[in-house]
Design an enzyme around this catalytic site. Structure first.
Site, PDB file in Angstrom:
ATOM      1  N   GLU A  62      -8.515   2.659   5.695  1.00 10.73           N
ATOM      2  CA  GLU A  62      -8.398   3.622   4.590  1.00 10.73           C
ATOM      3  C   GLU A  62      -7.886   2.826   3.403  1.00 10.73           C
ATOM      4  OE1 GLU A  62      -6.127   7.189   5.366  1.00 10.73           O
ATOM      5  OE2 GLU A  62      -6.956   7.385   7.376  1.00 10.73           O
ATOM      6  N   GLU A  75      -3.004   7.761  12.486  1.00  7.26           N
ATOM      7  CA  GLU A  75      -1.644   7.438  12.036  1.00  7.26           C
ATOM      8  C   GLU A  75      -0.564   7.976  12.967  1.00  7.26           C
ATOM      9  OE1 GLU A  75      -1.393   8.666   7.907  1.00  7.26           O
ATOM     10  OE2 GLU A  75      -2.304   6.793   7.256  1.00  7.26           O
TER      11      GLU A  75
HETATM   12  C1  GAL Z   1      -3.708   9.003   5.312  1.00  2.62           C
HETATM   13  C2  GAL Z   1      -4.421   9.773   6.387  1.00  2.62           C
HETATM   14  C3  GAL Z   1      -5.701  10.388   5.893  1.00  2.62           C
HETATM   15  C4  GAL Z   1      -5.456  11.099   4.601  1.00  2.62           C
HETATM   16  C5  GAL Z   1      -4.860  10.145   3.606  1.00  2.62           C
HETATM   17  C6  GAL Z   1      -4.609  10.783   2.271  1.00  2.62           C
HETATM   18  O1  GAL Z   1      -2.387   8.820   5.592  1.00  2.62           O
HETATM   19  O2  GAL Z   1      -4.699   8.969   7.504  1.00  2.62           O
HETATM   20  O3  GAL Z   1      -6.179  11.295   6.835  1.00  2.62           O
HETATM   21  O4  GAL Z   1      -4.630  12.179   4.829  1.00  2.62           O
HETATM   22  O5  GAL Z   1      -3.652   9.662   4.096  1.00  2.62           O
HETATM   23  O6  GAL Z   1      -3.667  11.775   2.338  1.00  2.62           O
END
Ligand code: GAL
Length: 668
Positions: A306, A142
């Site tokens: 994700e 990110e």
């Molecule tokens: C995303 C990030 C993950 C994890 C997730 C939940 O933004 O890429 O590593 O932190 O949020 O917080």
């Protein structure tokens, strides 16, 4: 079709790895993402690498037919990096370096950080190049923070400006430094335009920098370039050493501190992180729009790398996805062009800041409801794979999505509540409700393939783009644009022409004056011709004088009666709409969009009930109709009869019933 989870073997004892891999395989998973925060596990001492643990984890996964995406781990520097090279830590606007201990804390111009990042990338890439189940790489994690204001960044910013403008005279002219006596006499006088106390963002609600807006825009561009350059350095190494692996990055959907078009250029495909489960259940317009932005970055399908798996939160957590919701979220993305789908995270961790960010498995590691729902989805995806192969969205409607305008509006909104994404959503949501797919495109995209182009809040309008829009309409296209379009040029100076500047003839209007409305002021607007009903203008009005344009909505208010709230104009072979108000009621936009679609000759494939999303993925000789019920009510949707619904195998009649969060995929 890849389906799986984000997995952190380094968090769990080795004897658990086998259990996890087996459970993943039983769920129908075939991919994991690994190691994005594991730099210190791989390089515990500077220059000394330890990959055995990851080799072993990959071998265990491979036994269960699970492939892996590895990450360059540069989003969290090991403590030894910060200790040995303090200049690697970003400097905040108050002049202090970030205290090590969170993540995303590096300065992107630090030579030490760039070298260390290249070294770990090179070491990983050479070690894992031939590991059979490694299929690709995610760069960092990110991109988008922090902003650093150290002396190296300032000097590098000055160099970047020198490359861009060539001479100081040119820079002074283009940035309008005659104002407030801000003329520069040497390059070294140029400051980073972030005011102390302004946080790490340049501008945003309630904390605007009052520096020269043109310099602010250049700083935002420069900051974006720093991230793109950092990624490019890594991708170069990955391409050299791992030519058979793909490179991607986990983008954040509607996140606009970076120019994502640029960040996507060096990658094979875009991946993104989708977390829509907050607050009360609601129709997921936002995730739909974000998916279309993501697909637009490279104009091709994307991955979700994700995906919400449970309640999220770093301190306190939000609501749990309700039964069926995890699957519904996944299908929405599939319907918008996802070709890979990875849930965050496999198992809820028992340590660290994300103990309450829940995965498919809970703290106890048991495969319960959320796991079962993901498993069902994964198995269905496998079943759909051959039909999905080679399909994507082919839209008749495009929306211009422009980072430069987003930044310009953030730097100087004009009217206090001007928010680019709210403007975009007014039209996007109406298109969603109408059941029409949208491509999000950059302002310089070839528009000739679209029948309707919506350009909300296009604050920065270079002459070249104005000309493209004008040519598009004159050769038969339908354009819809609105408040504050074309106010600025590419250096964030106001154009010195009467609005709407070069779009005057296309839109058939003139705007000599305009104003913000305070929170108490509302004006009634009345639909005319094809727009029915009364609506309420809030926040801002253009005093739009129609010239050749017809009036589609008029004001009731005495001092605005000679002006139009919305217009439609024939120009060449096409038509251009202008909306000079912000209406409170979504129905106003539903009507405008319906009229625009009608003028453009775009007919939605079906008329969905509110809360049911419609999308079509198509490829050579195949068309798949996706229906996604975002509501908790059963919905009945009119569909073409005699077709096969691929999840149940049943043949359709003239309507289909969708359960709470139900989905259907109909082969047309
Ligand atoms: C995303 C990030 C993950 C994890 C997730 C939940 O933004 O890429 O590593 O932190 O949020 O917080």
């Amino acid at each position: 079709m890849y389906v799986g989870a984000d997995y952190y073997p380094e968090h769990w004892p080795r004897d658990r790895w086998r259990v996890d891999a087996k459970l993943m395989q039983e769920a129908g998973f075939n991919v994991v993402r690994l190691a994005e925060f594991a730099w210190v596990n791989m390089e515990p001492i500077e220059g000394s690498f330890e990959f055995d643990w990851l080799d072993e984890a990959l071998a265990v996964l491979r036994k269960h037919d699970i492939s892996a995406i590895l990450c360059t781990p540069t989003a969290v520097m090991p403590a030894w990096v910060a200790r040995k090279y303090p200049g690697t830590l970003a400097m905040t606007p108050n002049g202090q370096r970030i205290v090590w201990g969170v993540r995303k804390n590096n300065c992107f111009t630090s030579g030490a950080y760039r070298l260390l990042s290249e070294r770990i990338t090179r070491a990983m890439a050479s070690h894992f190049a031939d590991t059979p189940n490694v299929i690709g790489w995610q760069t960092d994690n990110e991109f988008g923070g922090p902003v650093c204001v150290c002396d190296t960044c300032r000097a590098d910013f000055q160099d970047w400006l020198r490359d861009k403008y060539g001479t100081l005279d040119e820079l002074n002219r283009r940035l309008g430094t005659h104002f407030w006596g801000h003329k520069y006499t040497t390059w070294g006088e140029i400051q980073i335009p972030v005011a102390p106390g302004n946080g790490w963002r340049l501008a945003g609600r309630g904390r605007l920098s009052t520096h020269n807006p043109s310099l602010c825009l250049d700083w935002q561009r420069y900051y974006s370039h720093l991230n793109v350059r950092f990624q490019r350095d890594q991708v170069r190494i990955l391409r050299e050493l791992c030519p058979n692996h793909f490179c991607t990055h986990n983008f954040m959907g509607i996140f606009s501190d970076l120019n994502y078009y640029h960040l996507a250029e060096d990658l094979d495909h875009v991946s993104w992180d989708n977390y829509p489960v907050w607050h009360k259940p609601s129709i997921s317009y936002g995730s739909a729009a974000a998916a279309d932005v993501m697909r637009g970055l490279k104009r091709k399908n994307f991955w979700i790398i994700e995906q919400t798996a449970g309640p999220g939160g770093w301190s306190s957590f939000g609501r749990n996805p309700r039964p069926g919701e995890i699957r519904k979220i996944a299908y929405q993305q599939l319907a918008h062009g996802a070709d890979g789908q990875v849930w965050f995270r496999w198992r809820t961790c028992t340590a660290g800041r994300e103990q309450y960010w829940h995965g498919l498995l809970g703290h106890d590691g048991k495969p319960l409801r959320r796991y079962r729902e993901a498993a069902q989805t994964a198995k269905e995806y496998r079943k759909l794979a051959s039909d999905l192969a080679g399909t994507t969205i082919k839209a008749d409607v495009a929306m211009i999505y422009d980072y430069e305008s987003i930044w310009a509006v953030r730097i100087q909104p004009g009217f206090p509540d001007n928010d680019y994404h709210e403007a975009m959503r007014r039209y996007y949501d109406a298109l969603f409700r109408a059941g029409v797919s949208v491509d999000m495109v950059k302002p310089t995209e070839d528009l000739s393939q679209y029948r309707l182009v919506v350009a909300p809040d296009l604050n920065i309008l270079p002459d070249e783009v104005a000309k493209r829009l004008s040519d598009y309409v004159s050769s038969g296209g339908v354009l819809l644009t609105d408040c504050r379009t074309g106010v600025k040029d590419e250096t964030n100076l106001c154009h010195d022409r009467t609005l709407p500047g070069l779009l005057t003839d296309v839109l058939g209007i003139v705007i000599e004056e305009y104003e913000s409305l305070d929170d108490e002021t509302e004006h009634r607007i009345v639909g005319k011709q094809d727009i029915e009903g009364d609506y309420t203008a809030v926040k801002y009005v253009d005093w739009t004088t129609p010239q050749t344009a017809e009036v589609l909505a008029a004001f009731d208010q005495w001092h605005l009666q000679t002006f139009a709230a919305a217009t439609r104009n024939r120009f060449g072979k096409g038509t251009a709409y202008y909306v000079g108000v912000i209406a409170k009621e979504p129905a106003f936009y539903d009507q405008l969009i319906a009229d625009g679609l009608n003028t453009a000759g775009v007919s939605p494939i079906l008329a969905p009930p509110e809360g049911v999303e419609v999308s079509v993925r198509q490829g050579a000789n195949k068309k798949l109709l996706f229906l996604v019920n975002h509501t908790e009510q059963q919905q009945t949707v009119p569909v073409p009869s005699g077709k096969r619904e691929l999840l149940t195998g049943e043949t359709t009649t003239d309507s289909i019933a969708l359960d709470t969060y139900g989905v259907a995929v109909i082969k047309l």
